[in-house]
Design an enzyme around this catalytic site. Structure first.
Site, PDB file in Angstrom:
ATOM      1  CG  HIS A 268      -9.792 150.500  78.808  1.00  0.00           C
ATOM      2  ND1 HIS A 268      -9.214 149.387  78.655  1.00  0.00           N
ATOM      3  CD2 HIS A 268     -11.266 150.482  78.964  1.00  0.00           C
ATOM      4  CE1 HIS A 268      -9.993 148.494  78.386  1.00  0.00           C
ATOM      5  NE2 HIS A 268     -11.708 148.940  78.426  1.00  0.00           N
ATOM      6  CG  HIS A 307      -2.779 144.564  81.536  1.00  0.00           C
ATOM      7  ND1 HIS A 307      -3.891 143.793  82.083  1.00  0.00           N
ATOM      8  CD2 HIS A 307      -3.574 144.958  80.301  1.00  0.00           C
ATOM      9  CE1 HIS A 307      -4.711 143.665  81.601  1.00  0.00           C
ATOM     10  NE2 HIS A 307      -4.546 144.402  80.393  1.00  0.00           N
ATOM     11  CG  ASP A 363      -3.555 150.105  74.169  1.00  0.00           C
ATOM     12  OD1 ASP A 363      -4.489 150.070  73.313  1.00  0.00           O
ATOM     13  OD2 ASP A 363      -4.111 150.449  75.226  1.00  0.00           O
TER      14      ASP A 363
HETATM   15  N1  ACO Z   1       4.502 154.002  83.745  1.00  0.00           N
HETATM   16  C1  ACO Z   1       5.017 154.022  84.962  1.00  0.00           C
HETATM   17  N2  ACO Z   1       4.698 153.475  86.172  1.00  0.00           N
HETATM   18  C2  ACO Z   1       3.631 152.780  85.928  1.00  0.00           C
HETATM   19  C3  ACO Z   1       2.934 152.626  84.820  1.00  0.00           C
HETATM   20  C4  ACO Z   1       3.325 153.057  83.842  1.00  0.00           C
HETATM   21  N3  ACO Z   1       2.798 152.945  82.602  1.00  0.00           N
HETATM   22  N4  ACO Z   1       1.913 151.676  84.870  1.00  0.00           N
HETATM   23  C5  ACO Z   1       1.886 151.365  86.313  1.00  0.00           C
HETATM   24  N5  ACO Z   1       2.934 152.163  87.044  1.00  0.00           N
HETATM   25  C6  ACO Z   1       3.563 151.975  88.446  1.00  0.00           C
HETATM   26  C7  ACO Z   1       2.399 152.809  89.212  1.00  0.00           C
HETATM   27  O1  ACO Z   1       2.880 154.225  89.499  1.00  0.00           O
HETATM   28  C8  ACO Z   1       2.729 151.976  90.466  1.00  0.00           C
HETATM   29  O2  ACO Z   1       3.958 152.383  91.216  1.00  0.00           O
HETATM   30  P1  ACO Z   1       3.908 152.401  92.793  1.00  0.00           P
HETATM   31  O3  ACO Z   1       3.694 151.256  93.451  1.00  0.00           O
HETATM   32  O4  ACO Z   1       5.169 153.053  93.111  1.00  0.00           O
HETATM   33  O5  ACO Z   1       2.802 153.428  93.452  1.00  0.00           O
HETATM   34  C9  ACO Z   1       2.614 150.473  90.085  1.00  0.00           C
HETATM   35  O6  ACO Z   1       3.181 150.535  88.930  1.00  0.00           O
HETATM   36  C10 ACO Z   1       1.521 149.674  89.944  1.00  0.00           C
HETATM   37  O7  ACO Z   1       0.593 150.365  89.159  1.00  0.00           O
HETATM   38  P2  ACO Z   1      -0.924 150.907  89.489  1.00  0.00           P
HETATM   39  O8  ACO Z   1      -1.400 151.898  88.603  1.00  0.00           O
HETATM   40  O9  ACO Z   1      -1.204 150.350  90.978  1.00  0.00           O
HETATM   41  O10 ACO Z   1      -1.484 149.525  88.536  1.00  0.00           O
HETATM   42  P3  ACO Z   1      -2.980 149.323  88.003  1.00  0.00           P
HETATM   43  O11 ACO Z   1      -3.238 147.779  87.813  1.00  0.00           O
HETATM   44  O12 ACO Z   1      -4.012 149.975  88.826  1.00  0.00           O
HETATM   45  O13 ACO Z   1      -2.849 150.036  86.545  1.00  0.00           O
HETATM   46  C11 ACO Z   1      -2.735 150.640  84.388  1.00  0.00           C
HETATM   47  C12 ACO Z   1      -3.014 149.590  85.500  1.00  0.00           C
HETATM   48  C13 ACO Z   1      -4.119 151.503  84.480  1.00  0.00           C
HETATM   49  C14 ACO Z   1      -2.813 149.821  82.960  1.00  0.00           C
HETATM   50  C15 ACO Z   1      -1.335 151.221  84.422  1.00  0.00           C
HETATM   51  O14 ACO Z   1      -0.292 150.478  84.310  1.00  0.00           O
HETATM   52  C16 ACO Z   1      -1.371 152.365  83.563  1.00  0.00           C
HETATM   53  O15 ACO Z   1      -1.753 153.546  83.880  1.00  0.00           O
HETATM   54  N6  ACO Z   1      -0.539 152.005  82.439  1.00  0.00           N
HETATM   55  C17 ACO Z   1      -0.493 153.115  81.386  1.00  0.00           C
HETATM   56  C18 ACO Z   1      -1.619 153.244  80.474  1.00  0.00           C
HETATM   57  C19 ACO Z   1      -2.086 152.219  79.532  1.00  0.00           C
HETATM   58  O16 ACO Z   1      -1.094 151.594  78.864  1.00  0.00           O
HETATM   59  N7  ACO Z   1      -3.069 151.693  79.515  1.00  0.00           N
HETATM   60  C20 ACO Z   1      -3.565 150.548  78.845  1.00  0.00           C
HETATM   61  C21 ACO Z   1      -3.777 149.207  79.291  1.00  0.00           C
HETATM   62  S1  ACO Z   1      -4.331 148.020  78.405  1.00  0.00           S
HETATM   63  C22 ACO Z   1      -5.787 148.246  78.126  1.00  0.00           C
HETATM   64  O17 ACO Z   1      -6.636 148.966  78.867  1.00  0.00           O
HETATM   65  C23 ACO Z   1      -6.343 147.784  76.526  1.00  0.00           C
END
Ligand code: ACO
Length: 436
Positions: A268, A307, A363
């Site tokens: 987050h 996201h 971010d």
């Molecule tokens: N890097 C690489 N792969 C990613 C990323 C990433 N940053 N984010 C998602 N994916 C991939 C996942 O591995 C998944 O792949 P799969 O289908 O092969 O398993 C797919 O994309 C879907 O991702 P989920 O994790 O299911 O998406 P979710 O909606 O649960 O998560 C989140 C969203 C937590 C923001 C995620 O994208 C992430 O971890 N991002 C990196 C951390 C980040 O930048 N967080 C800030 C978010 S904005 C905020 O809170 C202010």
């Protein structure tokens, strides 16, 4: 539109049910009528991580993740970032309308008036270790404010609620700045009532021996814009924490501390800190292909990308990219921006990211600006928490005034052991312990 209903046939019983559809939603409680037999509890939905569940009605923030739209109370974020002060936007989020000149003057005055903190707060802040994470300090001191304002427990009283809202918004920069100075061993600087919200924060952070700290106008405006962009984002993890904890009618300081905890996580708000560490580790553009390969193999995450809701470019990231240019004109270019731009270019043309609709989020670029302004990565999430306090409080107020809301208490699907009889220790066979 006619026929705003859903017809469901339960193949267990051959019974058909008609359920109303309202704003693209069915009520989970309507499913309870669907029972396999007389003693059946009724159908529930199973939705880990709330992937497809609306937990509330809200009139505060609108976002369309596919189109990349973000609006506060109907106003596009781009217009607010260009034309407003942070406190003007805070007023809008909390009250539903932009303030008149008179209302704004009074609101600014109220916030300024409450920006000081009790001297005892400084004393227990002194007890933190010099390298304590600033989010830990902020979380603990915000929770501790509940002990200074016992009246805050009266959350049913609108007047009392408003007082705590003003106090919390006013004191967040002071607490954050004190946490910053504590870690450096510098004396605390009191708030200056003549300064704007952002300039006063800068003053409390950076004033040394000069009689009056004069903030750079461009940097102060950049901070103000960043605060506006971070002020609310509907039902994210920390806002949901605010609503869930607040639904027990806990006081707003304890409740906000729970939101700060949620925000601190790297998935987050803590992501902005992780982005900088990632850029540091990559070091130069030559290492980007190797890093991207690791991400695609699932060994790493590209922090600041992806996201839950945005499946398009995060509009806040677009504005932040512009702000970066203005800040660098004052501070000099942060070389990490070149690595970030190249990472973005490669990621946005790679199938892995395209098919998963992974775009830069808020971010990805914010930390690069904060670093150019002189902040250390561990301070970045605090810079997110100060403005997001407004969103948390707006969500909290709305939740408390919503006649449909009750204490948040999800259901579960129990998958554990069936009923079994106790055996004394000597008679128990060795088993793999579960869940520890
Ligand atoms: N890097 C690489 N792969 C990613 C990323 C990433 N940053 N984010 C998602 N994916 C991939 C996942 O591995 C998944 O792949 P799969 O289908 O092969 O398993 C797919 O994309 C879907 O991702 P989920 O994790 O299911 O998406 P979710 O909606 O649960 O998560 C989140 C969203 C937590 C923001 C995620 O994208 C992430 O971890 N991002 C990196 C951390 C980040 O930048 N967080 C800030 C978010 S904005 C905020 O809170 C202010």
């Amino acid at each position: 539109m006619d026929n705003q209903t859903l017809t469901i046939t339960d193949n267990r019983t051959q019974q058909t049910y008609t359920i109303p559809i309202w704003r693209g939603t069915i009520r989970a409680m309507d499913l309870r009528r669907i029972k396999a037999g007389a003693g059946d509890f009724g159908l529930m939905t199973y939705d880990p991580a709330f992937m497809n569940t609306a937990s509330c009605q809200s009139a505060i923030t609108y976002l369309d993740g596919d189109k990349g739209i973000l609006r506060y109370r109907g106003y596009p974020i781009e217009q607010l970032a260009e034309n407003c002060t942070f406190l003007e936007v805070a007023y809008l989020l909390l009250h539903g309308e932009l303030p008149t000149e008179e209302e704004l003057a009074y609101w600014n005055c109220e916030i300024t008036h409450h920006s000081m903190i009790h001297e005892n707060v400084k004393k227990f802040m002194d007890g933190f270790h010099h390298d304590a994470h600033p989010m830990g300090i902020l979380m603990s001191t915000v929770a501790a404010l509940s002990t200074f304002y016992p009246d805050a427990r009266n959350v049913a009283d609108p007047k009392c609620r408003r007082k705590q809202v003003v106090r919390l918004i006013a004191k967040m920069p002071t607490l954050a700045a004190y946490a910053f100075r504590h870690r450096l061993g510098l004396p605390y600087i009191y708030p200056d009532p003549e300064l704007s919200y952002a300039k006063n924060y800068m003053n409390m952070l950076w004033r040394r021996t000069e009689p009056k700290y004069v903030a750079n106008e461009v940097l102060a405006r950049a901070l103000e814009v960043l605060f506006i962009l971070h002020a609310d984002h509907e039902q994210n993890c920390s806002a949901s924490a605010m609503r869930a904890v607040g639904s027990s009618t806990a006081d707003p300081y304890s409740t906000a501390a729970a939101s700060i905890a949620a925000l601190s996580g790297p998935l987050h708000g803590g992501a902005n800190e992780e982005v900088l560490r990632m850029l540091d580790e990559i070091g130069s553009n030559d290492n980007i292909p190797g890093f991207i390969a690791q991400v695609k193999e699932g060994k790493r995450k590209l922090m600041g990308f992806g996201h839950r809701v945005y499946k398009n470019y995060d509009p806040r990231a677009r504005i932040i990219k512009q702000v970066a240019g203005e800040v660098f004109a004052v501070t000099g270019r942060n070389p990490k921006i070149d690595i970030a731009l190249e990472l973005e270019r490669i990621a946005l043309s790679d199938d892995y990211f395209i098919t998963r609709k992974l775009y830069p989020n808020v971010d990805f670029y914010s930390g690069i600006i904060y670093e150019a302004m002189g902040f250390k990565p561990e301070e970045f999430t605090v810079l997110f928490g100060i403005p997001r306090t407004v969103g948390w409080l707006a969500q909290w107020q709305e939740m408390l005034q919503d006649p449909e809301q009750k204490i948040a208490r999800p259901r579960q699907v129990y998958t554990g052991e069936d009923c079994r009889d106790f055996a004394p220790a000597a008679l128990r066979g060795q088993k793999e312990p579960a869940g520890i």
